[in-house]
Design a protein around this motif. Structure first.
Motif, PDB file in Angstrom:
ATOM      1  N   GLN A  82      11.065   5.086 -19.216  1.00  0.00           N
ATOM      2  CA  GLN A  82      10.075   6.123 -18.966  1.00  0.00           C
ATOM      3  C   GLN A  82      10.569   7.504 -19.404  1.00  0.00           C
ATOM      4  OE1 GLN A  82       6.865   5.139 -17.612  1.00  0.00           O
ATOM      5  NE2 GLN A  82       7.937   3.343 -18.432  1.00  0.00           N
ATOM      6  N   SER A  83      11.807   7.574 -19.804  1.00  0.00           N
ATOM      7  CA  SER A  83      12.345   8.849 -20.293  1.00  0.00           C
ATOM      8  C   SER A  83      11.897   9.145 -21.715  1.00  0.00           C
ATOM      9  CB  SER A  83      13.868   8.829 -20.226  1.00  0.00           C
ATOM     10  OG  SER A  83      14.387   7.755 -21.003  1.00  0.00           O
ATOM     11  N   LEU A  84      11.286   8.169 -22.366  1.00  0.00           N
ATOM     12  CA  LEU A  84      10.840   8.346 -23.738  1.00  0.00           C
ATOM     13  C   LEU A  84       9.321   8.272 -23.812  1.00  0.00           C
ATOM     14  CD1 LEU A  84      13.411   6.126 -25.689  1.00  0.00           C
ATOM     15  CD2 LEU A  84      13.478   8.604 -25.322  1.00  0.00           C
ATOM     16  N   ALA A  85       8.754   9.071 -24.690  1.00  0.00           N
ATOM     17  CA  ALA A  85       7.329   9.016 -24.994  1.00  0.00           C
ATOM     18  C   ALA A  85       7.169   8.565 -26.431  1.00  0.00           C
ATOM     19  CB  ALA A  85       6.666  10.380 -24.787  1.00  0.00           C
ATOM     20  N   VAL A  86       6.015   7.975 -26.727  1.00  0.00           N
ATOM     21  CA  VAL A  86       5.804   7.364 -28.042  1.00  0.00           C
ATOM     22  C   VAL A  86       4.506   7.895 -28.637  1.00  0.00           C
ATOM     23  CG1 VAL A  86       5.469   5.211 -29.312  1.00  0.00           C
ATOM     24  CG2 VAL A  86       7.032   5.286 -27.357  1.00  0.00           C
ATOM     25  N   THR A  87       4.529   8.182 -29.924  1.00  0.00           N
ATOM     26  CA  THR A  87       3.308   8.479 -30.671  1.00  0.00           C
ATOM     27  C   THR A  87       3.411   7.817 -32.033  1.00  0.00           C
ATOM     28  OG1 THR A  87       1.860  10.232 -31.501  1.00  0.00           O
ATOM     29  CG2 THR A  87       4.225  10.645 -31.616  1.00  0.00           C
ATOM     30  N   GLY A  88       2.291   7.432 -32.564  1.00  0.00           N
ATOM     31  CA  GLY A  88       2.240   6.753 -33.862  1.00  0.00           C
ATOM     32  C   GLY A  88       1.166   5.699 -33.865  1.00  0.00           C
ATOM     33  N   SER A  89       0.557   5.511 -35.006  1.00  0.00           N
ATOM     34  CA  SER A  89      -0.439   4.449 -35.132  1.00  0.00           C
ATOM     35  C   SER A  89       0.219   3.216 -35.733  1.00  0.00           C
ATOM     36  CB  SER A  89      -1.608   4.911 -36.007  1.00  0.00           C
ATOM     37  OG  SER A  89      -1.191   5.089 -37.346  1.00  0.00           O
ATOM     38  N   ILE A  90      -0.396   2.075 -35.513  1.00  0.00           N
ATOM     39  CA  ILE A  90       0.173   0.796 -35.951  1.00  0.00           C
ATOM     40  C   ILE A  90      -0.790   0.141 -36.927  1.00  0.00           C
ATOM     41  CG2 ILE A  90      -0.870  -0.621 -34.133  1.00  0.00           C
ATOM     42  CD1 ILE A  90       2.790  -0.901 -35.122  1.00  0.00           C
ATOM     43  N   ASN A  91      -0.248  -0.579 -37.903  1.00  0.00           N
ATOM     44  CA  ASN A  91      -1.106  -1.390 -38.761  1.00  0.00           C
ATOM     45  C   ASN A  91      -0.876  -2.868 -38.451  1.00  0.00           C
ATOM     46  OD1 ASN A  91       1.226  -2.221 -40.150  1.00  0.00           O
ATOM     47  ND2 ASN A  91       0.945  -0.698 -41.762  1.00  0.00           N
ATOM     48  N   THR A 111       9.397  10.247 -15.920  1.00  0.00           N
ATOM     49  CA  THR A 111      10.352  10.604 -16.976  1.00  0.00           C
ATOM     50  C   THR A 111      11.731  10.005 -16.716  1.00  0.00           C
ATOM     51  OG1 THR A 111      10.929  12.654 -15.818  1.00  0.00           O
ATOM     52  CG2 THR A 111       9.161  12.766 -17.449  1.00  0.00           C
ATOM     53  N   GLN A 112      11.811   9.097 -15.755  1.00  0.00           N
ATOM     54  CA  GLN A 112      13.066   8.419 -15.461  1.00  0.00           C
ATOM     55  C   GLN A 112      12.770   6.961 -15.147  1.00  0.00           C
ATOM     56  OE1 GLN A 112      16.058  10.792 -13.078  1.00  0.00           O
ATOM     57  NE2 GLN A 112      14.186  11.876 -12.478  1.00  0.00           N
ATOM     58  N   GLY A 113      13.799   6.134 -15.260  1.00  0.00           N
ATOM     59  CA  GLY A 113      13.667   4.734 -14.912  1.00  0.00           C
ATOM     60  C   GLY A 113      13.027   3.920 -16.015  1.00  0.00           C
ATOM     61  N   ALA A 114      12.720   2.639 -15.679  1.00  0.00           N
ATOM     62  CA  ALA A 114      12.112   1.714 -16.636  1.00  0.00           C
ATOM     63  C   ALA A 114      11.099   0.867 -15.881  1.00  0.00           C
ATOM     64  CB  ALA A 114      13.171   0.835 -17.284  1.00  0.00           C
ATOM     65  N   ILE A 115       9.915   0.680 -16.449  1.00  0.00           N
ATOM     66  CA  ILE A 115       8.812  -0.021 -15.805  1.00  0.00           C
ATOM     67  C   ILE A 115       8.183  -0.967 -16.818  1.00  0.00           C
ATOM     68  CG2 ILE A 115       6.607   0.228 -14.605  1.00  0.00           C
ATOM     69  CD1 ILE A 115       7.474   3.046 -13.815  1.00  0.00           C
ATOM     70  N   VAL A 116       7.801  -2.146 -16.370  1.00  0.00           N
ATOM     71  CA  VAL A 116       7.146  -3.126 -17.233  1.00  0.00           C
ATOM     72  C   VAL A 116       5.680  -2.730 -17.431  1.00  0.00           C
ATOM     73  CG1 VAL A 116       6.411  -5.527 -17.422  1.00  0.00           C
ATOM     74  CG2 VAL A 116       8.681  -4.977 -16.509  1.00  0.00           C
ATOM     75  N   GLY A 117       5.226  -2.784 -18.692  1.00  0.00           N
ATOM     76  CA  GLY A 117       3.816  -2.549 -19.008  1.00  0.00           C
ATOM     77  C   GLY A 117       3.362  -1.121 -18.837  1.00  0.00           C
ATOM     78  N   GLN A 118       4.279  -0.191 -18.834  1.00  0.00           N
ATOM     79  CA  GLN A 118       3.927   1.214 -18.666  1.00  0.00           C
ATOM     80  C   GLN A 118       4.722   2.049 -19.657  1.00  0.00           C
ATOM     81  OE1 GLN A 118       3.526   2.951 -14.650  1.00  0.00           O
ATOM     82  NE2 GLN A 118       5.016   4.497 -15.293  1.00  0.00           N
ATOM     83  N   ILE A 119       4.016   2.968 -20.337  1.00  0.00           N
ATOM     84  CA  ILE A 119       4.665   3.779 -21.371  1.00  0.00           C
ATOM     85  C   ILE A 119       4.037   5.162 -21.375  1.00  0.00           C
ATOM     86  CG2 ILE A 119       3.063   3.129 -23.221  1.00  0.00           C
ATOM     87  CD1 ILE A 119       5.517   2.981 -25.092  1.00  0.00           C
ATOM     88  N   ASN A 120       4.777   6.137 -21.831  1.00  0.00           N
ATOM     89  CA  ASN A 120       4.267   7.498 -21.961  1.00  0.00           C
ATOM     90  C   ASN A 120       3.679   7.680 -23.361  1.00  0.00           C
ATOM     91  OD1 ASN A 120       5.018   8.480 -19.378  1.00  0.00           O
ATOM     92  ND2 ASN A 120       7.152   8.669 -20.075  1.00  0.00           N
ATOM     93  N   GLY A 121       2.377   7.843 -23.407  1.00  0.00           N
ATOM     94  CA  GLY A 121       1.728   8.158 -24.663  1.00  0.00           C
ATOM     95  C   GLY A 121       1.515   9.656 -24.788  1.00  0.00           C
ATOM     96  N   LEU A 122       1.180  10.109 -25.995  1.00  0.00           N
ATOM     97  CA  LEU A 122       1.031  11.540 -26.254  1.00  0.00           C
ATOM     98  C   LEU A 122      -0.320  11.800 -26.915  1.00  0.00           C
ATOM     99  CD1 LEU A 122       4.606  12.289 -27.635  1.00  0.00           C
ATOM    100  CD2 LEU A 122       3.735  12.747 -25.344  1.00  0.00           C
TER     101      LEU A 122
END
Length: 865
Positions: free
Chosen positions: A690-699, A578-589
């Protein structure tokens, strides 16, 4: 140009009911509810189905479980039934011509029990009247005179025969076995010895005259038998005439009372005729009883009162004249509304019960019992569709009754063709009923698809909605609904703050700030539970605190697994940053559904990219842990990459995407935006917050689409951030589709954290908006020449993809020639098989190599991203 993203304010995260919107202070002051809430479409359909008088317009009420369909429909039908009259009562009586086929008798509304009582009283009066008539001195004198007259006729015939026989030299001799003639001598019948002592001439004379005498004897005996037959007929006619005359006034009185009911008068007339013609059957049991009582003798027998003839006791022949009322509407004031909760074949169409006598099962019309169709005849019948379909033959019996408009009682064994034993076949009863089947949409569509008679018999579909508009009018109706529940179940009333909390809970159930739920079973549950906690706290009115207590307790009873996951996240066993920034890694829900409880769970999604031609590989798909919708989301990502970056070069890469530490099945496409952002981050070498999480579908156009369970997902990440040290830092938040803003009904602690600036919620519409927010790097737009700016995410990705394609194209080629420096004796060696390089289009994703279990059931803890 990408528009700047505006963070949602606390006021946008939850809709609150205005306490001034209701014109009363407590539900005790609210008016009584007398209408269906939020089901205008279903109400109109039900009203249409009830009012239209044609055959086949029965109703199938369709809607989800918990929508209150049964309660709503039953209440609606009861109100409609008040405008319709009480239907006829029905009964069965003995069929004197065919006892195996009892007659159905139409009886006056609410008058069946009265007719039965009249018939029972009539039979008692008939028994008493016949007893007096057949034991009177007048009857005895009349019968004695008739018997004496007939005896005199028999005596005259025998006297004439005896005189004729004597004239011929014979005499009649009475023996135990009957009459015979014997030769006469000296006024006496000869013995055998005397006859043998006669001369042959004398014997011959007797032998010559014997046929004449024998013929006269036979002729006389025929005449005597005729006299006996006549005597029996005259005596029987005498009994019939006396029975008919003495009982006629009794039957006339009852028939006059029911002159407007032809079925009753016809039945009474047939009973009168049968009693008159079968007086011996009625008298014989009484005579046997009297003989039995008389055989006891002694002083008691002399002092005891003599039993009456024709007394209609239990098991007597009078039972055949009684009335079996199977439908008694005496307790009704309007048309019936019958809710049959156990619609078995016998409970639906009725049955013929048996009784054991001397080891044998016997029955008669008195053991015919009504079914739900009989009780609902002339009104409404409500059935649960699934319960009905689970019962053998019940569905077919209902269809047959509705199609033929009559109720025919038949044994199940006869219906199935396995019972050959003779049984009763009662006369069918005309049927006039509206049937309402209650079921879910899948049951309706299955019946419509596979039963061709269904659409002919259930032409009206009442479609119950699961939600309604959140308006001031509906707020007042729900307050009235709460008032009704409090009155009916003797609960404490709610104040305005309690009503407001129930209203907001209703909005959360449908996950929409513009809607309220119509699944009032859930609303009723929270009303009861809040009233319980209010009473426990000693409150006279249910307040907002009591409703919050009920909601919290309900969550606490179900969230043990959620707390365990939260502990594992806090302990680092489930890896979430929940802190920092990382390449190729994300918080999904994702959302986990455990029975009636659901909650959000954050999951780490990682992407790795490298040289190759396999395209995007979903590790969940290869491991057969993903569903079809999730697989579709992965293929959409491939389409978006091709459309955005492969217009001037082939899409040549290897990429793997996975949900880390996810070992259960995953379905849904709401993580497709997060997966794509992780993939682009890997290609562009751009760290993701990494402090942000993302949800949503993409077209395929890069637009972020709405998803379900948005409130649960936000709250899941919020709780994870609180649990992990150092807690809420003021940087954490969630990125959601902008189209889901109206679906937010977040908990109060989340709203408070957003108001304090400790947590953030960002709505986005496009992929570019989301990736700029997550990387703090511009997404970049194509210039006039079709190229992306080099220092943007899209520019980096485009450049990296070009590099991968060129590297793959150069891979395996020989080094360049340097003039003619090499000896001719050392010819250049070519690789045996130079690889074919992609030219225009990217290779499609690799097909799955093993057969998938398409119908493999998902475990209850399966995640839905």
């Amino acid at each position: 140009m990408i528009q700047p993203i505006t963070e949602l304010t606390a006021a946008q995260l939850r809709r609150r009911m205005q306490l001034t919107s209701l014109p009363f202070a407590t539900t005790a002051d609210a008016p009584e509810l007398n209408e269906i809430i939020g089901q205008e479409r279903a109400t109109r359909a039900i009203e249409f189905g009830i009012e239209i008088p044609y055959q086949g317009y029965n109703i199938f009420a369709m809607g989800p479980v918990g929508a209150g369909k049964t309660t709503i429909i039953t209440g609606f039908l009861q109100r409609k039934a008040q405008t319709r009259p009480v239907p006829h009562d029905w009964g069965y009586v003995h069929n004197f011509n065919d006892p195996d086929r009892p007659h159905a008798l139409r009886l006056p509304p609410r008058g069946g029990a009265g007719v039965r009582a009249e018939v029972d009283q009539l039979l008692n009066q008939v028994a008493e009247t016949l007893s007096k008539a057949f034991t009177s001195e007048q009857y005895a004198e009349h019968r004695g005179a008739l018997v004496h007259q007939l005896d005199q006729q028999r005596a005259d015939r025998l006297r004439q025969l005896d005189q004729f026989a004597r004239e011929q030299g014979f005499v009649l001799v009475r023996l135990p076995m009957g009459l015979m003639v014997s030769p006469l001598k000296d006024g006496q019948a000869m013995s055998q010895e005397q006859f043998e002592a006669l001369s042959e001439e004398e014997k011959q004379v007797f032998h010559t005259r014997e046929p004449i005498i024998q013929d006269a004897l036979e002729r006389t005996m025929r005449q005597v038998r005729e006299i006996n037959d006549e005597a029996e007929v005259r005596l029987t006619n005498l009994d019939r005439e006396i029975a008919a005359v003495t009982t006629k006034p009794l039957f006339d009185r009852v028939e006059a009372a029911y002159a407007d009911w032809p079925d009753i008068t016809e039945f009474l007339s047939s009973v009168h005729t049968h009693i008159s013609e079968h007086t011996d059957d009625l008298r014989r049991p009484a005579e046997a009883e009297e003989e039995s009582e008389g055989a006891q003798g002694g002083a008691e027998g002399e002092s005891a009162q003599p039993s009456l003839w024709f007394r209609p006791a239990a098991g007597s022949p009078y039972d055949r004249y009684r009335l079996n009322v199977i439908v008694d509407n005496s307790a009704l004031t309007n048309a019936p509304v019958v809710l049959e909760t156990n619609p078995t074949y016998l409970n639906l169409i009725g049955r013929v019960e048996m009784r054991a006598e001397y080891g044998t099962l016997v029955t008669d019309f008195r053991h015919i019992k009504a079914g739900a169709l009989h009780r609902a005849n002339g009104g409404y019948l409500v059935l649960d569709a699934r319960s009905l379909l689970r019962q053998p033959l019940a569905w077919e019996a209902l269809k047959q009754a509705l199609r033929n408009q009559c109720i025919r009682i038949e044994e199940m064994g006869q219906q199935m063709g396995v019972l050959a034993t003779a049984s009763l076949a009662p006369e069918p009863i005309p049927l006039d009923v509206k049937v309402v089947l209650i079921g879910d949409p899948s049951t309706y569509y299955l019946l419509y698809e596979y039963d061709e008679q269904f659409e002919k018999l259930f032409k009206v579909r009442a479609d119950f909605a699961v939600e309604m508009a959140w308006t001031a009018e509906n707020e007042q109706k729900i307050a009235q609904f709460i008032r009704s529940r409090c009155e009916e179940e003797h609960l404490p009333h709610f104040d305005i703050s309690g009503v407001a909390k129930v209203m907001e809970y209703s909005g959360r159930l449908v996950e929409d700030q513009r809607k309220l739920t119509t699944r009032f079973a859930h609303v009723t549950d929270i009303v009861r539970e809040a009233a319980f906690w209010a009473q426990r706290a000693g409150h006279t009115l249910v307040t907002a605190a009591d409703v919050d207590k009920a909601i919290d307790e309900r969550v606490y009873r179900s969230n043990q697994f959620e707390e365990r996951l939260r502990e594992m996240i806090a302990d680092g066993k489930i890896m979430i940053a929940t802190q920092g920034a990382i390449v190729g890694q994300i918080n999904g829900l994702a959302v986990l559904q455990l029975g009636d409880y659901s909650f959000g769970r954050p999951s780490r999604i990682t992407a790795r990219t490298y040289e190759g031609r396999s395209g995007i590989v979903s590790i969940e798909r290869e491991a057969r842990l993903s569903g079809r919708i999730h697989d579709k989301g992965t293929l959409i990502i491939t389409g978006l990459l091709g459309g955005r970056y492969a217009q001037d070069k082939p899409l040549s890469l290897n990429a793997s995407i996975t949900f880390e530490q996810a070992y259960d099945s995953i379905d849904g496409d709401s993580a497709s935006a997060a997966e794509l952002i992780a993939l682009l981050s890997s290609l562009a070498d751009a760290p993701i917050k990494q402090s942000l999480a993302v949800t949503g579908s993409i077209n395929q156009h890069g637009e972020i689409q709405a998803i379900g369970g948005v409130s649960d997902k936000i709250e899941g990440f919020f709780e994870a951030c609180k649990a992990m040290p150092p807690g809420l830092s003021g940087e954490q938040g969630v990125v959601i589709p902008a189209s889901n803003v109206s679906n937010l009904m977040l908990k109060e602690d989340v709203v408070a954290a957003v108001a304090a600036g400790q947590f953030h919620i960002y709505p986005v519409r496009t992929l570019d908006e989301a990736i700029e927010l997550l990387t703090d790097v511009p997404a970049g737009e194509r210039g006039a020449e079709g190229a992306y700016p080099p220092d943007t995410i899209n520019g980096r990705v485009d450049r990296r993809l070009r590099q991968l394609a060129e590297q793959l194209q150069r891979f395996g080629r020989p080094p360049a020639k340097e003039g003619h420096s090499k000896s001719a004796r050392e010819p250049e060696k070519q690789p045996p098989h130079e690889p074919e390089l992609p030219t225009d289009e990217p290779e499609p994703p690799r097909p799955q190599t093993t057969a998938r279990r398409r119908h493999q059931p998902r475990p209850p803890w399966a995640m839905t991203p």
